[in-house]
Design an enzyme around this catalytic site. Sequence first.
Site, PDB file in Angstrom:
ATOM      1  N   TYR A 157       0.839  -1.207   0.000  1.00  0.00           N
ATOM      2  CA  TYR A 157       0.000   0.000   0.000  1.00  0.00           C
ATOM      3  C   TYR A 157       0.881   1.267   0.000  1.00  0.00           C
ATOM      4  O   TYR A 157       0.638   2.206  -0.766  1.00  0.00           O
ATOM      5  CB  TYR A 157      -0.895  -0.040   1.242  1.00  0.00           C
ATOM      6  N   ALA A 159       3.935   1.563  -1.046  1.00  0.00           N
ATOM      7  CA  ALA A 159       4.597   1.687  -2.352  1.00  0.00           C
ATOM      8  C   ALA A 159       3.627   2.255  -3.382  1.00  0.00           C
ATOM      9  O   ALA A 159       3.991   3.113  -4.192  1.00  0.00           O
ATOM     10  CB  ALA A 159       5.121   0.321  -2.799  1.00  0.00           C
ATOM     11  N   ILE A 190      -8.716   8.265   8.540  1.00  0.00           N
ATOM     12  CA  ILE A 190     -10.076   8.749   8.283  1.00  0.00           C
ATOM     13  C   ILE A 190     -11.073   7.647   8.624  1.00  0.00           C
ATOM     14  O   ILE A 190     -10.853   6.473   8.276  1.00  0.00           O
ATOM     15  CB  ILE A 190     -10.228   9.146   6.781  1.00  0.00           C
TER      16      ILE A 190
HETATM   17  P1  NAP Z   1     -13.353   2.386   1.221  1.00  0.00           P
HETATM   18  O1  NAP Z   1     -14.401   2.840   2.159  1.00  0.00           O
HETATM   19  O2  NAP Z   1     -12.824   0.997   1.338  1.00  0.00           O
HETATM   20  O3  NAP Z   1     -13.849   2.643  -0.293  1.00  0.00           O
HETATM   21  C1  NAP Z   1     -13.038   2.269  -1.367  1.00  0.00           C
HETATM   22  C2  NAP Z   1     -13.700   2.648  -2.660  1.00  0.00           C
HETATM   23  O4  NAP Z   1     -12.852   2.219  -3.738  1.00  0.00           O
HETATM   24  C3  NAP Z   1     -15.043   1.984  -2.861  1.00  0.00           C
HETATM   25  O5  NAP Z   1     -15.923   2.885  -3.465  1.00  0.00           O
HETATM   26  C4  NAP Z   1     -14.716   0.848  -3.821  1.00  0.00           C
HETATM   27  O6  NAP Z   1     -15.801   0.562  -4.681  1.00  0.00           O
HETATM   28  C5  NAP Z   1     -13.611   1.451  -4.642  1.00  0.00           C
HETATM   29  N1  NAP Z   1     -12.764   0.462  -5.310  1.00  0.00           N
HETATM   30  C6  NAP Z   1     -12.012  -0.509  -4.734  1.00  0.00           C
HETATM   31  N2  NAP Z   1     -11.367  -1.219  -5.684  1.00  0.00           N
HETATM   32  C7  NAP Z   1     -11.725  -0.677  -6.875  1.00  0.00           C
HETATM   33  C8  NAP Z   1     -11.392  -0.960  -8.225  1.00  0.00           C
HETATM   34  N3  NAP Z   1     -10.548  -1.950  -8.567  1.00  0.00           N
HETATM   35  N4  NAP Z   1     -11.945  -0.194  -9.205  1.00  0.00           N
HETATM   36  C9  NAP Z   1     -12.787   0.814  -8.886  1.00  0.00           C
HETATM   37  N5  NAP Z   1     -13.152   1.124  -7.632  1.00  0.00           N
HETATM   38  C10 NAP Z   1     -12.616   0.384  -6.641  1.00  0.00           C
HETATM   39  O7  NAP Z   1     -12.063   3.330   1.309  1.00  0.00           O
HETATM   40  P2  NAP Z   1     -11.859   4.839   1.822  1.00  0.00           P
HETATM   41  O8  NAP Z   1     -11.376   4.775   3.212  1.00  0.00           O
HETATM   42  O9  NAP Z   1     -13.029   5.670   1.470  1.00  0.00           O
HETATM   43  O10 NAP Z   1     -10.599   5.236   0.917  1.00  0.00           O
HETATM   44  C11 NAP Z   1     -10.693   5.986  -0.275  1.00  0.00           C
HETATM   45  C12 NAP Z   1      -9.296   6.357  -0.722  1.00  0.00           C
HETATM   46  O11 NAP Z   1      -8.638   7.059   0.342  1.00  0.00           O
HETATM   47  C13 NAP Z   1      -8.406   5.172  -1.046  1.00  0.00           C
HETATM   48  O12 NAP Z   1      -7.587   5.473  -2.141  1.00  0.00           O
HETATM   49  C14 NAP Z   1      -7.582   5.010   0.213  1.00  0.00           C
HETATM   50  O13 NAP Z   1      -6.360   4.370  -0.043  1.00  0.00           O
HETATM   51  C15 NAP Z   1      -7.408   6.450   0.633  1.00  0.00           C
HETATM   52  N6  NAP Z   1      -7.089   6.621   2.047  1.00  0.00           N
HETATM   53  C16 NAP Z   1      -7.952   6.270   3.031  1.00  0.00           C
HETATM   54  C17 NAP Z   1      -7.590   6.468   4.354  1.00  0.00           C
HETATM   55  C18 NAP Z   1      -8.496   6.145   5.502  1.00  0.00           C
HETATM   56  O14 NAP Z   1      -8.070   6.314   6.657  1.00  0.00           O
HETATM   57  N7  NAP Z   1      -9.716   5.695   5.283  1.00  0.00           N
HETATM   58  C19 NAP Z   1      -6.324   6.998   4.669  1.00  0.00           C
HETATM   59  C20 NAP Z   1      -5.469   7.333   3.641  1.00  0.00           C
HETATM   60  C21 NAP Z   1      -5.853   7.147   2.333  1.00  0.00           C
HETATM   61  P3  NAP Z   1     -16.705  -0.791  -4.688  1.00  0.00           P
HETATM   62  O15 NAP Z   1     -16.246  -1.657  -3.543  1.00  0.00           O
HETATM   63  O16 NAP Z   1     -18.093  -0.306  -4.563  1.00  0.00           O
HETATM   64  O17 NAP Z   1     -16.416  -1.384  -6.006  1.00  0.00           O
END
Ligand code: NAP
Length: 249
Positions: A157, A159, A190
């Site tokens: 992740y 990387a 988050i």
């Molecule tokens: P989440 O609740 O797990 O949601 C992930 C989203 O990505 C879902 O809408 C999922 O859609 C979609 N997704 C997953 N694989 C996919 C693929 N191959 N093609 C298209 N869509 C895909 O995650 P989140 O916490 O909201 O995170 C969103 C972003 O923020 C991510 O890039 C994550 O790395 C980043 N981030 C999050 C945090 C945190 O603390 N939450 C911290 C740093 C960075 P479906 O499952 O509906 O297909």
Amino acid sequence: MQFSGKVALVTGASRGIGRAIAVELARHGALVFCTSTKAGGCADTLAAIAAAAPSAPAPQALVADVAAEAAVEALAAQVLQQGGRLDFLVNNAGITKDGLFLRMDAAQFDSVLATNLRGAFLVCKAFARAMAKARFGRIVNVGSVVGLTGNAGQANYAASKAGLIGLSKSLAQEFAGRSITVNVVAPGFIETDMTAGLGAEVRETMLKNIPLGRFGAAEDIARAVSFLCSDAASYITGQTLVVDGGMTM
Ligand code: NAP
């Protein structure tokens, strides 16, 4: 911020941060295309937009796995046909497959890179020509503080998110002449499904390391993305905006 007449795409908008970004851009008047890998996956997001932004253009839900090149090309064709253009591209789709390095196999590494980094590359590629032709664009890639600091148990992740910064800076340089800005928003911790599984002890330790004294909300990230899409950010490109309550300062 006034985004009426603007067309936005948010990948991974079915829940969490992606949904909050989609709602925020629509609240400012943008026509928002939302994606999920599942048919009907963005239904709740469309409902949230209807509730929060009733006067925004009707948002659209599309299905695409960002790791699949043909699906991404089909997605771009649909967006450009239905929206006529793309002004804001938010590469938010992301996954984790955590594990200590000695137990991490190549498939676990590849699948995270395929979605988080190669997926963003494919989506940028699918829209870059249209944005360049329009001589305007805002690309915001959702990274992570882990891409800057590394994290034990997240070699794949970290990387992928570090790679996203290099990708973004390179595109920022290639497309600056076309008035396309490319930036990264790097969230800290988050509250979303992605972090919901962490144990109480881990959460408590993390909270102690956040100077602002709370975990982030998806809306904290959405407001930063919205800012980078706005005219107020027209002179900002190639940057990584950390939104983490001070955790990694
Ligand atoms: P989440 O609740 O797990 O949601 C992930 C989203 O990505 C879902 O809408 C999922 O859609 C979609 N997704 C997953 N694989 C996919 C693929 N191959 N093609 C298209 N869509 C895909 O995650 P989140 O916490 O909201 O995170 C969103 C972003 O923020 C991510 O890039 C994550 O790395 C980043 N981030 C999050 C945090 C945190 O603390 N939450 C911290 C740093 C960075 P479906 O499952 O509906 O297909």
